[in-house]
Design a protein around this motif. Sequence first.
Motif, mmCIF file in Angstrom:
data_model
loop_
_atom_site.group_PDB
_atom_site.id
_atom_site.type_symbol
_atom_site.label_atom_id
_atom_site.label_comp_id
_atom_site.label_asym_id
_atom_site.label_seq_id
_atom_site.Cartn_x
_atom_site.Cartn_y
_atom_site.Cartn_z
ATOM 1 N N LEU A 415 -32.251 -6.287 53.072
ATOM 2 C CA LEU A 415 -30.936 -6.758 52.614
ATOM 3 C C LEU A 415 -30.533 -8.049 53.327
ATOM 4 C CD1 LEU A 415 -28.953 -3.379 52.357
ATOM 5 C CD2 LEU A 415 -30.055 -4.691 50.523
ATOM 6 N N ALA A 416 -30.880 -8.139 54.618
ATOM 7 C CA ALA A 416 -30.543 -9.355 55.370
ATOM 8 C C ALA A 416 -31.354 -10.550 54.863
ATOM 9 C CB ALA A 416 -30.817 -9.139 56.855
ATOM 10 N N VAL A 417 -32.624 -10.331 54.503
ATOM 11 C CA VAL A 417 -33.456 -11.414 53.960
ATOM 12 C C VAL A 417 -32.907 -11.845 52.599
ATOM 13 C CG1 VAL A 417 -35.775 -12.087 53.200
ATOM 14 C CG2 VAL A 417 -35.505 -10.632 55.223
ATOM 15 N N LYS A 418 -32.517 -10.856 51.785
ATOM 16 C CA LYS A 418 -31.914 -11.180 50.476
ATOM 17 C C LYS A 418 -30.666 -12.040 50.669
ATOM 18 C CE LYS A 418 -28.639 -9.037 48.972
ATOM 19 N NZ LYS A 418 -27.629 -7.999 48.652
ATOM 20 N N GLN A 419 -29.808 -11.645 51.623
ATOM 21 C CA GLN A 419 -28.574 -12.392 51.868
ATOM 22 C C GLN A 419 -28.882 -13.793 52.397
ATOM 23 O OE1 GLN A 419 -25.411 -11.437 51.003
ATOM 24 N NE2 GLN A 419 -24.981 -13.587 51.529
ATOM 25 N N ALA A 420 -29.943 -13.903 53.204
ATOM 26 C CA ALA A 420 -30.334 -15.216 53.729
ATOM 27 C C ALA A 420 -30.738 -16.156 52.589
ATOM 28 C CB ALA A 420 -31.488 -15.063 54.718
ATOM 29 N N ILE A 421 -31.422 -15.608 51.571
ATOM 30 C CA ILE A 421 -31.814 -16.429 50.410
ATOM 31 C C ILE A 421 -30.561 -16.900 49.671
ATOM 32 C CG2 ILE A 421 -33.070 -16.481 48.218
ATOM 33 C CD1 ILE A 421 -34.928 -14.298 49.389
ATOM 34 N N ILE A 422 -29.604 -15.997 49.507
ATOM 35 C CA ILE A 422 -28.335 -16.375 48.841
ATOM 36 C C ILE A 422 -27.624 -17.461 49.643
ATOM 37 C CG2 ILE A 422 -26.035 -15.548 48.181
ATOM 38 C CD1 ILE A 422 -27.364 -12.795 47.626
ATOM 39 N N ASP A 423 -27.545 -17.266 50.964
ATOM 40 C CA ASP A 423 -26.893 -18.265 51.824
ATOM 41 C C ASP A 423 -27.591 -19.616 51.714
ATOM 42 O OD1 ASP A 423 -25.191 -16.265 52.640
ATOM 43 O OD2 ASP A 423 -26.194 -15.917 54.565
ATOM 44 N N ALA A 424 -28.921 -19.594 51.644
ATOM 45 C CA ALA A 424 -29.685 -20.842 51.540
ATOM 46 C C ALA A 424 -29.437 -21.529 50.202
ATOM 47 C CB ALA A 424 -31.176 -20.547 51.722
ATOM 48 N N LEU A 425 -29.374 -20.725 49.119
ATOM 49 C CA LEU A 425 -29.166 -21.283 47.776
ATOM 50 C C LEU A 425 -27.773 -21.876 47.608
ATOM 51 C CD1 LEU A 425 -30.896 -18.448 45.703
ATOM 52 C CD2 LEU A 425 -31.675 -20.827 45.855
ATOM 53 N N THR A 426 -26.818 -21.345 48.356
ATOM 54 C CA THR A 426 -25.421 -21.780 48.191
ATOM 55 C C THR A 426 -24.930 -22.667 49.332
ATOM 56 O OG1 THR A 426 -24.688 -19.719 49.242
ATOM 57 C CG2 THR A 426 -24.828 -19.728 46.836
ATOM 58 N N MET A 427 -25.813 -23.028 50.242
ATOM 59 C CA MET A 427 -25.411 -23.822 51.406
ATOM 60 C C MET A 427 -25.023 -25.240 50.998
ATOM 61 S SD MET A 427 -27.615 -24.525 54.906
ATOM 62 C CE MET A 427 -27.764 -22.794 55.326
ATOM 63 N N GLU A 428 -23.973 -25.754 51.605
ATOM 64 C CA GLU A 428 -23.513 -27.118 51.323
ATOM 65 C C GLU A 428 -24.556 -28.143 51.784
ATOM 66 O OE1 GLU A 428 -20.778 -28.088 49.758
ATOM 67 O OE2 GLU A 428 -20.080 -26.019 49.436
ATOM 68 N N GLU A 429 -24.616 -29.259 51.074
ATOM 69 C CA GLU A 429 -25.612 -30.287 51.376
ATOM 70 C C GLU A 429 -25.495 -30.807 52.807
ATOM 71 O OE1 GLU A 429 -27.149 -34.696 49.822
ATOM 72 O OE2 GLU A 429 -25.450 -33.711 48.836
ATOM 73 N N ALA A 430 -24.279 -31.010 53.280
ATOM 74 C CA ALA A 430 -24.080 -31.548 54.631
ATOM 75 C C ALA A 430 -24.676 -30.613 55.686
ATOM 76 C CB ALA A 430 -22.585 -31.751 54.903
ATOM 77 N N GLU A 431 -24.492 -29.301 55.487
ATOM 78 C CA GLU A 431 -25.036 -28.337 56.450
ATOM 79 C C GLU A 431 -26.561 -28.298 56.370
ATOM 80 O OE1 GLU A 431 -24.812 -23.637 57.798
ATOM 81 O OE2 GLU A 431 -23.506 -24.340 56.176
ATOM 82 N N ARG A 432 -27.095 -28.369 55.140
ATOM 83 C CA ARG A 432 -28.552 -28.366 54.975
ATOM 84 C C ARG A 432 -29.176 -29.539 55.728
ATOM 85 N NH1 ARG A 432 -27.384 -27.682 49.272
ATOM 86 N NH2 ARG A 432 -28.264 -29.754 48.859
ATOM 87 N N LYS A 433 -28.585 -30.719 55.549
ATOM 88 C CA LYS A 433 -29.131 -31.925 56.165
ATOM 89 C C LYS A 433 -28.969 -31.907 57.687
ATOM 90 C CE LYS A 433 -29.205 -35.012 52.262
ATOM 91 N NZ LYS A 433 -29.078 -36.382 51.796
ATOM 92 N N SER A 434 -27.861 -31.352 58.153
ATOM 93 C CA SER A 434 -27.619 -31.266 59.591
ATOM 94 C C SER A 434 -28.646 -30.360 60.261
ATOM 95 C CB SER A 434 -26.208 -30.729 59.848
ATOM 96 O OG SER A 434 -26.027 -30.441 61.208
ATOM 97 N N ARG A 435 -28.913 -29.207 59.625
ATOM 98 C CA ARG A 435 -29.870 -28.254 60.193
ATOM 99 C C ARG A 435 -31.288 -28.830 60.202
ATOM 100 N NH1 ARG A 435 -28.900 -22.315 59.793
ATOM 101 N NH2 ARG A 435 -26.669 -21.924 59.533
ATOM 102 N N ILE A 436 -31.711 -29.368 59.068
ATOM 103 C CA ILE A 436 -33.065 -29.934 58.983
ATOM 104 C C ILE A 436 -33.216 -31.110 59.942
ATOM 105 C CG2 ILE A 436 -34.570 -31.349 57.511
ATOM 106 C CD1 ILE A 436 -35.100 -28.585 56.854
ATOM 107 N N GLY A 437 -32.197 -31.954 60.004
ATOM 108 C CA GLY A 437 -32.249 -33.130 60.889
ATOM 109 C C GLY A 437 -32.427 -32.733 62.347
ATOM 110 N N SER A 438 -31.708 -31.703 62.757
ATOM 111 C CA SER A 438 -31.803 -31.227 64.136
ATOM 112 C C SER A 438 -33.202 -30.684 64.430
ATOM 113 C CB SER A 438 -30.760 -30.130 64.374
ATOM 114 O OG SER A 438 -30.912 -29.568 65.645
ATOM 115 N N MET A 439 -33.756 -29.919 63.484
ATOM 116 C CA MET A 439 -35.094 -29.359 63.689
ATOM 117 C C MET A 439 -36.153 -30.450 63.666
ATOM 118 S SD MET A 439 -35.053 -25.658 61.725
ATOM 119 C CE MET A 439 -34.347 -26.184 60.154
ATOM 120 N N GLN A 440 -35.977 -31.441 62.820
ATOM 121 C CA GLN A 440 -36.950 -32.537 62.760
ATOM 122 C C GLN A 440 -36.991 -33.317 64.073
ATOM 123 O OE1 GLN A 440 -35.914 -34.795 59.242
ATOM 124 N NE2 GLN A 440 -37.316 -33.625 57.964
ATOM 125 N N ALA A 441 -35.827 -33.541 64.668
ATOM 126 C CA ALA A 441 -35.770 -34.270 65.942
ATOM 127 C C ALA A 441 -36.562 -33.526 67.019
ATOM 128 C CB ALA A 441 -34.317 -34.440 66.375
#
Length: 723
Positions: A415-441
Amino acid sequence: MNKTIIVSNRLPVSLQLKSGKFEFKASAGGLATGLGSIYKQGENLWIGWPGNAVEDRQQQVEVADELKKLKMAPVFLSKEDIELYYEGFSNETIWPAFHYFTQYINYEDAYWEAYCAVNKKFCDAILAVAEPTDTIWVHDYQLLLLPMMLREALPDATIAFFQHIPFPSYEIIRMLPWRKQLLEGMVGADLIGFHTYDDMRHFLSAVGRILGLSNESGYIQADHRLVNVDSFPMGIDYDKFAQAALSKKTLSKKKKFKDQLGDQKLLITIDRLDYSKGIPQRIRAFDKLLEEREDFHGKVSMIMVVVPSRAKVQSYMKLKKEIDTLVGRINSKYSTLNWVPIHYFYRGFPFEELSAFYSMSDIALVTPLRDGMNLVCKEFVASKTDQDGVLILSEMAGASKELVDAILVNPNDILAVKQAIIDALTMEEAERKSRIGSMQASLRRYDIFQWVDVFMDRLTHVKQKQQEFQSKAIDKPLIEEMVGRFRNAKRPIVFLDYDGTLVGFKTNPGDAYPDQELLQIVDKLASKCEVVLISGRDKETLGKWFEKQRVEMIAEHGVWLKKSDQEDWELYANVDDGWKEDIRQVMEYYVLRTPGAFIEEKHHSLVWHYRKVESGLGDLRMRELFSHLKYMASGHNLQVLEGNMVLEIKRPDINKGRAATAFMRGTAYDFILALGDDWTDEDTFKAMPKDSYTIRVGYDYTQANYNIKNPTEVRKLLSLMVS
């Protein structure tokens, strides 16, 4: 000139026989890329199995000649070796045990025998080309015995070991009948590396509880060597993936795939077929999502790549069948004319196509049940050059310790993995870019090349630290000098600690009595010099054991003195023991909580013994008691001392150093030797005149001038002095 030899089960090439000729296909793996900066330099080389059973002698010569041009040397394995050592012990015993799948562990003696034999084959191949002071870096779980085999053959070599899979907790490793030999094999290295601190911690715990080797700040005292254990999270070739994502080939593939799939959100999962990867759980989570959220139908697809592995093994065949069934059921249940929920590929893909998959996918679903590191998640993040994507990552993967900006999940919680997929699909663009940018650095900074550099720097540091110890180690010229001075001295004196110096430690302290050899050595020594036994032992025990010896005895760290020409002991230091009752009550409380612990009462001190206590529990209780006694000691002007499996509390002004100084006062000795093994003997060493010989038994930090290996070596030294 010293060289570096990389050793792994497989060479970074695959051997293929085409039209009667051998061809080598280079590996695209991250390890091969990172280590290329080492093995391609100077006289360095890589040793390993070329990936095929080549049993014809002439063909072996041809393969070896071709590999030599690539700076590699082969270890040829027979079909039986591959079946028993690789498929058998490595993958049916170690792999399931180290990934916590105990139900799959195979306890075959034939597998173990093959594992030992093949590790020896690797050792022989290395010894054929290695010089005594070369650096040898051994990789992974297939070669756990190799470091100690090399150490025994090349004691001065620099040997490193890195494990790329998890290291299990003590409760798992203790299940293996060969646990002791495996751990001893690893401890042959100077530096032992793991991906995570958890793996490092589990290893240190196992070494402490199974081999009895204590550690401090990641350093193990193994025999007369210092071994460092540390964590080194492995990176990827970041630029390779970032650049590939922007290459013309990848962009062309990406456009082609996107045109075929249409406008929808894409999840990517890439795994080798293995029960540790959590593939069925992941599919069930996606199924749950589709079952509960019809609004995602036709808008979300999963690209699932499963790379074939060990297809003939029963458990893997069963897993493949389960995956096929789950995928088939979901696709038949939800597919429409223009939408398929799961695009399932049971095969590998060329690098450019994988790069296109990474680049075009919106979400990476990386949810292994247990993984040493997992580089797929790092490759996905590096490939998101537009910094737009979401990583869902298992807490059980080593990479989760670094990629904290991913959505972290427990892969067993559907259920937690299912919810994580939903959260990922509905995540705002700014948050997506912030998270990826931090991991890339982070990934850009800690790439595979940095990993290699940091590991090799640490190896150099460990060797320097070892040399600091070795520079104080007793050697032949020093022994000759010492024996010469002793024999020429007119008034020599020797101070000897007892436990840990003249005899090894015993589970029951009463069993550590002097044997006939020791009594003879002490008797001969006493005929040539003044011998002072200066021990923490009580006067009754010491007096009984050396009753007929012509030695001076100082008992209980300096409270009692008995001269060789006296019948009775005399009080050497005035002590007040009014503090004992309060301290005893606290110690008794810890005895009640700690099966196997007991209290020894001396005239001036109380000693809490925990040698018989379960490993781990004894250390834990000792730390608790140490803190408790430290607090109480300040109010009573007392000192708490940590010895070998004991905790002693006493007055600070009573110590071996003070007793030794008082003993020598008024006499001009022209040869002084002091031998001891723990912190109570440091006071003796500090009190000795500058031209004395002070020697600590063991290789801990010390005020002594020199170190000696163990009580056996102490006896050899004393025997030489009197021979």
